[in-house]
Design a protein around this motif. Sequence first.
Motif, mmCIF file in Angstrom:
data_model
loop_
_atom_site.group_PDB
_atom_site.id
_atom_site.type_symbol
_atom_site.label_atom_id
_atom_site.label_comp_id
_atom_site.label_asym_id
_atom_site.label_seq_id
_atom_site.Cartn_x
_atom_site.Cartn_y
_atom_site.Cartn_z
ATOM 1 N N VAL A 286 0.975 -1.041 -0.064
ATOM 2 C CA VAL A 286 0.031 -0.039 -0.028
ATOM 3 C C VAL A 286 0.935 1.125 -0.022
ATOM 4 O O VAL A 286 0.726 2.019 -0.769
ATOM 5 N N ASP A 287 2.014 1.312 0.811
ATOM 6 C CA ASP A 287 2.855 2.425 0.994
ATOM 7 C C ASP A 287 3.413 2.737 -0.362
ATOM 8 O O ASP A 287 3.673 3.801 -0.651
ATOM 9 N N MET A 288 3.913 1.442 -1.020
ATOM 10 C CA MET A 288 4.510 1.567 -2.209
ATOM 11 C C MET A 288 3.445 2.341 -3.475
ATOM 12 O O MET A 288 3.995 3.136 -4.112
ATOM 13 N N MET A 289 2.431 1.636 -3.430
ATOM 14 C CA MET A 289 1.294 2.205 -4.200
ATOM 15 C C MET A 289 1.053 3.728 -4.181
ATOM 16 O O MET A 289 0.927 4.342 -5.099
ATOM 17 N N GLN A 290 0.845 3.991 -2.768
ATOM 18 C CA GLN A 290 0.328 5.514 -2.426
ATOM 19 C C GLN A 290 1.681 6.220 -2.931
ATOM 20 O O GLN A 290 1.609 7.384 -3.686
ATOM 21 N N GLN A 291 2.819 6.254 -2.206
ATOM 22 C CA GLN A 291 3.938 7.040 -2.586
ATOM 23 C C GLN A 291 4.669 6.868 -4.019
ATOM 24 O O GLN A 291 5.071 7.979 -4.637
ATOM 25 N N VAL A 292 4.993 5.857 -4.494
ATOM 26 C CA VAL A 292 5.914 5.644 -5.352
ATOM 27 C C VAL A 292 4.948 5.831 -6.748
ATOM 28 O O VAL A 292 5.336 6.490 -7.886
ATOM 29 N N ILE A 293 3.856 5.163 -6.932
ATOM 30 C CA ILE A 293 2.846 5.387 -8.138
ATOM 31 C C ILE A 293 1.837 6.482 -8.050
ATOM 32 O O ILE A 293 1.895 7.488 -8.925
ATOM 33 N N ILE A 294 1.007 6.452 -7.133
ATOM 34 C CA ILE A 294 -0.135 7.628 -6.836
ATOM 35 C C ILE A 294 0.441 8.756 -6.764
ATOM 36 O O ILE A 294 0.038 9.780 -7.478
ATOM 37 N N GLN A 295 1.145 9.088 -5.762
ATOM 38 C CA GLN A 295 1.772 10.436 -5.399
ATOM 39 C C GLN A 295 3.064 10.727 -6.365
ATOM 40 O O GLN A 295 3.443 11.845 -6.371
ATOM 41 N N ASN A 296 3.630 9.547 -6.897
ATOM 42 C CA ASN A 296 4.755 9.820 -7.583
ATOM 43 C C ASN A 296 5.950 10.377 -6.826
ATOM 44 O O ASN A 296 6.598 11.338 -7.230
ATOM 45 N N ARG A 297 6.185 10.201 -5.608
ATOM 46 C CA ARG A 297 7.130 10.702 -4.713
ATOM 47 C C ARG A 297 8.486 10.751 -5.008
ATOM 48 O O ARG A 297 9.354 11.588 -4.710
ATOM 49 N N MET A 298 8.933 9.544 -5.684
ATOM 50 C CA MET A 298 10.265 9.545 -6.200
ATOM 51 C C MET A 298 10.524 10.764 -7.146
ATOM 52 O O MET A 298 11.651 11.176 -7.262
ATOM 53 N N MET A 299 9.718 11.179 -7.758
ATOM 54 C CA MET A 299 9.913 12.111 -8.936
ATOM 55 C C MET A 299 9.682 13.363 -8.450
ATOM 56 O O MET A 299 10.545 14.372 -8.745
ATOM 57 N N VAL A 300 8.806 13.594 -7.739
ATOM 58 C CA VAL A 300 8.337 15.195 -7.245
ATOM 59 C C VAL A 300 8.794 15.301 -5.907
ATOM 60 O O VAL A 300 8.798 16.604 -5.619
ATOM 61 N N GLY A 301 9.509 14.460 -5.127
ATOM 62 C CA GLY A 301 9.786 14.845 -3.679
ATOM 63 C C GLY A 301 8.994 14.523 -2.689
ATOM 64 O O GLY A 301 7.672 14.272 -3.089
ATOM 65 N N GLY A 302 9.318 15.079 -1.497
ATOM 66 C CA GLY A 302 8.609 14.656 -0.192
ATOM 67 C C GLY A 302 8.087 13.183 0.004
ATOM 68 O O GLY A 302 7.224 13.013 0.408
ATOM 69 N N PHE A 303 8.946 12.393 -0.434
ATOM 70 C CA PHE A 303 8.999 10.982 0.217
ATOM 71 C C PHE A 303 9.115 10.726 1.636
ATOM 72 O O PHE A 303 10.030 11.424 2.330
ATOM 73 N N VAL A 304 8.057 10.095 2.206
ATOM 74 C CA VAL A 304 8.118 10.173 3.804
ATOM 75 C C VAL A 304 8.696 8.674 4.116
ATOM 76 O O VAL A 304 8.334 7.551 3.614
ATOM 77 N N VAL A 305 9.619 8.998 4.943
ATOM 78 C CA VAL A 305 10.313 7.830 5.600
ATOM 79 C C VAL A 305 10.130 8.020 7.349
ATOM 80 O O VAL A 305 10.640 9.045 7.787
ATOM 81 N N GLY A 306 9.228 7.455 7.690
ATOM 82 C CA GLY A 306 9.130 7.611 9.015
ATOM 83 C C GLY A 306 8.293 8.871 9.454
ATOM 84 O O GLY A 306 7.358 9.335 8.665
ATOM 85 N N ASP A 307 8.901 9.600 10.140
ATOM 86 C CA ASP A 307 8.628 11.132 10.278
ATOM 87 C C ASP A 307 9.508 11.949 9.785
ATOM 88 O O ASP A 307 9.592 13.166 10.115
ATOM 89 N N HIS A 308 10.193 11.618 8.769
ATOM 90 C CA HIS A 308 11.171 12.510 7.908
ATOM 91 C C HIS A 308 10.357 12.693 6.496
ATOM 92 O O HIS A 308 9.785 11.699 6.072
ATOM 93 N N VAL A 309 10.842 13.723 5.996
ATOM 94 C CA VAL A 309 10.374 14.030 4.592
ATOM 95 C C VAL A 309 11.747 14.311 3.821
ATOM 96 O O VAL A 309 12.733 14.874 4.379
ATOM 97 N N VAL A 310 11.747 13.401 2.822
ATOM 98 C CA VAL A 310 13.040 13.639 1.876
ATOM 99 C C VAL A 310 12.939 13.604 0.383
ATOM 100 O O VAL A 310 11.720 13.550 0.201
ATOM 101 N N SER A 311 13.754 13.988 -0.459
ATOM 102 C CA SER A 311 13.747 14.218 -1.505
ATOM 103 C C SER A 311 14.931 13.489 -2.357
ATOM 104 O O SER A 311 16.086 13.418 -1.779
ATOM 105 N N LEU A 312 14.985 12.929 -3.501
ATOM 106 C CA LEU A 312 15.894 12.072 -4.330
ATOM 107 C C LEU A 312 17.077 13.376 -4.639
ATOM 108 O O LEU A 312 18.276 12.984 -4.994
ATOM 109 N N ALA A 313 16.609 14.626 -4.612
ATOM 110 C CA ALA A 313 17.432 15.481 -4.739
ATOM 111 C C ALA A 313 18.595 15.702 -3.733
ATOM 112 O O ALA A 313 19.760 16.336 -3.939
#
Length: 1013
Positions: A286-313
């Motif tokens: 579910v987490d992968m579907m939400q963040q990686v596909i639906i929200q596209n967080r690896m592309m747009v940033g704002g990936f949530v890891v625990g209580d931290h927010v990160v960007s591949l930048a």
Amino acid sequence: MTPRPDTLAAALTTATSFVVNAVEVLRFGGLQTDEEPSPFEIATRRPMYRLRRYYGPVAGGAGHRPAGVDVDEVDVDAVDVDEGPRPPIVLVPPMMISADIWDVSPSTSAVAALHEAGMDPWVIDFGSPDLEDGGLERTLTDHVVAVSEVIDLVTAATGRSVHLGGYSQGGMFCYQAAAYRRSRDLESIVTFGSPVDWRGSAPLGVPEDVIVNVARFVAGYVFSDRSLPGWLASTGFRLLDPIKTARSQVGFLRQLHDREALIGHERQRRFLGGEGFVAWSGPAIVDMMQQVIIQNRMMVGGFVVGDHVVSLADITCPVLAVLGEVDEIGVPAGVRKIAAVAPSAEVYEFPVRAGHFGLVVGSTASSQTWPAVTDWIGWIEGTGERPEGIAEVGPDSAGDPTPTTAVMLAAEGANQVAGIGVGMVRGAGHLAVGALQTTRALGYEALHAAPRLMRLGQIQTGTRISFAKIMAERARTQPGDACFLFADRVHTYSAVDARITNVVRGLIEVGVRQGDHIGVLMETRPSALVAIAALSRLGAVAVLLPPSPDLSELLLLSSVSEVVVDPEHAAGVTDAGARALVLGGGADRDLPGDLGEGVVDLERIDPDAVELPRWYRPDPGRAGDLAFVVFTRTTGSWQTKLVTNHRWALSAFGTASAARLTAASTVYCLSPLHHPSGLLTAVGGAVVGGSRIALSRGFDPATFDEEIRRYGVTVVSYTWAMMRELVRQPVHPRDTLPTITLFMGSGMPRGVWRRVLDRYPGTRVLEFYAGTEVDVVLANLSTSKQGARGRPLPGTAEVRLVEVDPDSGSIITGPGGYAVPSEVGAPGLLLARPRLRVDASIRRLRGVFRRGDTWVSTDDVFERDRDGDFWLLGPASTVVRTSHGPVFPIQVADALGDLPEVDIAVVYGVPAATGPVAVAAVSKWGSTAITAADVGGALVSVPSAGRPDIVHVVDTIPVTNWYRPDATALAARGLPKAGPRTWIRDPASGEYVRLTKAVRDGLVPSTVTDGGR
């Protein structure tokens, strides 16, 4: 003809071998081989993983230590540091494939190849989740944090930074972990078929809309309460290419009599046949579907890891992306996107003529992949040259079109049928999507906006609706979703709602009651929003105080005696004579044990010890109740504006609908919370849309792009000319921003609007006009006209324009004494007909268009074009009423702002001997001079009677704290000086000519002291 004896013997031998081998396969699942796995030791054991070290000091000496020896179940420090200079590499498998992917067979073993080349291989073994305690409850965060933890362990054990490698989703873990730790202790990252864009470059060429909708269904209905068993994962993997799978099975059966021909590939066959696949936990899916596909967080940033927010930048170490030219899962275009989203990293690619599995297992991996990886590590370590075949990938080339995999497969004779089949599926999918484009474009907005607008239209005076009530709804429906992003930390809706409830208990303990007016004076931070929401939940009125030296005046004006503050403002509040209720501050709080008189620390109150009174009812606010008090200062003195719950809901629901805010949106709130646009538009719209709110300590153009990337911002809020400071910043070649889709706010000058769209192509500006106390909201939903305020949102008040007297500004009446509606293209005062009861403090107009009707004036002058769009000309109080007619400030400022050489412009009135003179001041953009011809040409769009008398160039135009261009100081100087940068309009020709000293002196009244002379 009788068969020869030797032929019969051969046939009998073949049949016998076939039967014997078949029995062995049926009994044991495959042919038994004498191959031994590479030796490893369990360096450490944790609930989430076991860390294997291959060929380590214990297992690797002579190579005859049994595989899987557990030398230290707790502490990796007990493992001796390897005596050689071997660079450590940590290998990460995907979630649904076992760690043995790195050591399937001796001939194709990754760990063996790397060890022989001088590497120190370590492998993370996540085990089989269905056999681990709590394994089926694992999340995506658990895997990313585990990878980060292993990097620390290996670094401690070897005394040096590590190389990190991951296959498929394991490579995605590597990117996420590297961003999470900001590349600390990482020499490089190597990934194998690991895409970062699963939407624009979906596997098998599936259209983006289809894969997103499938992901929503899977996340919401399939794996919300169940996991994926290993056998199903194996089946799904093989079904991705059913023709190749069937061909492999047929080939195996045809050679089953020839044991020697099969034995070299047997472990690989059995691994792919099911032995190499493990269960996949539902929460992680579910987490992968939400963040990686639906929200596209690896592309747009704002990936949530625990209580931290990160960007591949945040990745800064070198990256090597190994990609398969015929890989239908890790599509090359999606793999290359790492270069676009990690601009601070040097990204390289190594293409291999292989499919997804062949990248790491098989003869191609042995002959191409592992030699390239070892050469890469040698190059990074400084012990070798740059490997051949490795090419650097820039951010711009990351999106280059890749030849379709179907074409490549077609070139592979054996795979021609499969290639054509995939190509047909892809083509049919794109054709179907293309045919639906028009329908979706017409229906998208109505589909997503209808429920919100319907709810808005159903609100009556007694309807329970409030900021806190919507927050509580979000906590019920999406508890684990991010609510606030602040200082790289994530605050979920459930955590924020719990914090609100605790603060309510603290407020009750110190005597705050429903209906009380309580001030809020805090810097922008999550605790400020919590305080405002807590007052809303309690049913009190939040008086939003701006930081000002006039605090005593503001407290007196609003009749406030208690203020919720952060530690920084506590002393100022007590000095102004109010009681300070201190909340928040986090790590920065520094309060003495004895706070002194007039100060209460709400953080010291135990919420569980507070007994709730019987009168308390959470979220009692009704639409007609007063919710907030805000302050404005447009005429030199402070004024209060009263905002009801209905007025807040109007802006919040309207914003969420107009901006199409969803759970995938992240709204960057740049406006201070005491400004109406901050709480009503940015925060209100985000909460109603279930979106994430990225809070900023203040607008800083220098860090804007970085924060946009980190938080994955899709919508940026603004006020007035705020974005002017942003577009002044130089554009760096590697700063590509794929995230922002919308800028929304109010008052953006037309010239700034144009520059924003130039700097951020593909975005649009959603300009609002909203009255603080009047139920009117205009938005340019259906137009791209720069400067237009658009049309009324559905569910808001009916609006009309009426003619006003050009000299007095009063409403002109016609037959029957009713107001005269303005014609198209003519200026008029905007009136609103409220849906609900109007507060008694607001001046009402009765009998405007018919007997007994009720209207409210916005005190703003607009004009309406033939398309029905409204254009703001300026507040009635700022209109300069000259002898040749009214001059509308915004109309003139926007016209002058259309000049490329103009930064911003303001219009103001100056007393003169001939009457009021309209003066326009412009500041320059760039070094090109502004001429009189430029000014005259720009003002052609303004009616002749509405053009300014004088236009002059100034070095700078001040802006208020809210970035509103402020002409107060310029007006105080009187008429501008004569000179080459000042022009006056010639009444005879209508052209602008240079203002001379003689002409200027003739305009200065004898009774006026001219400060600008």
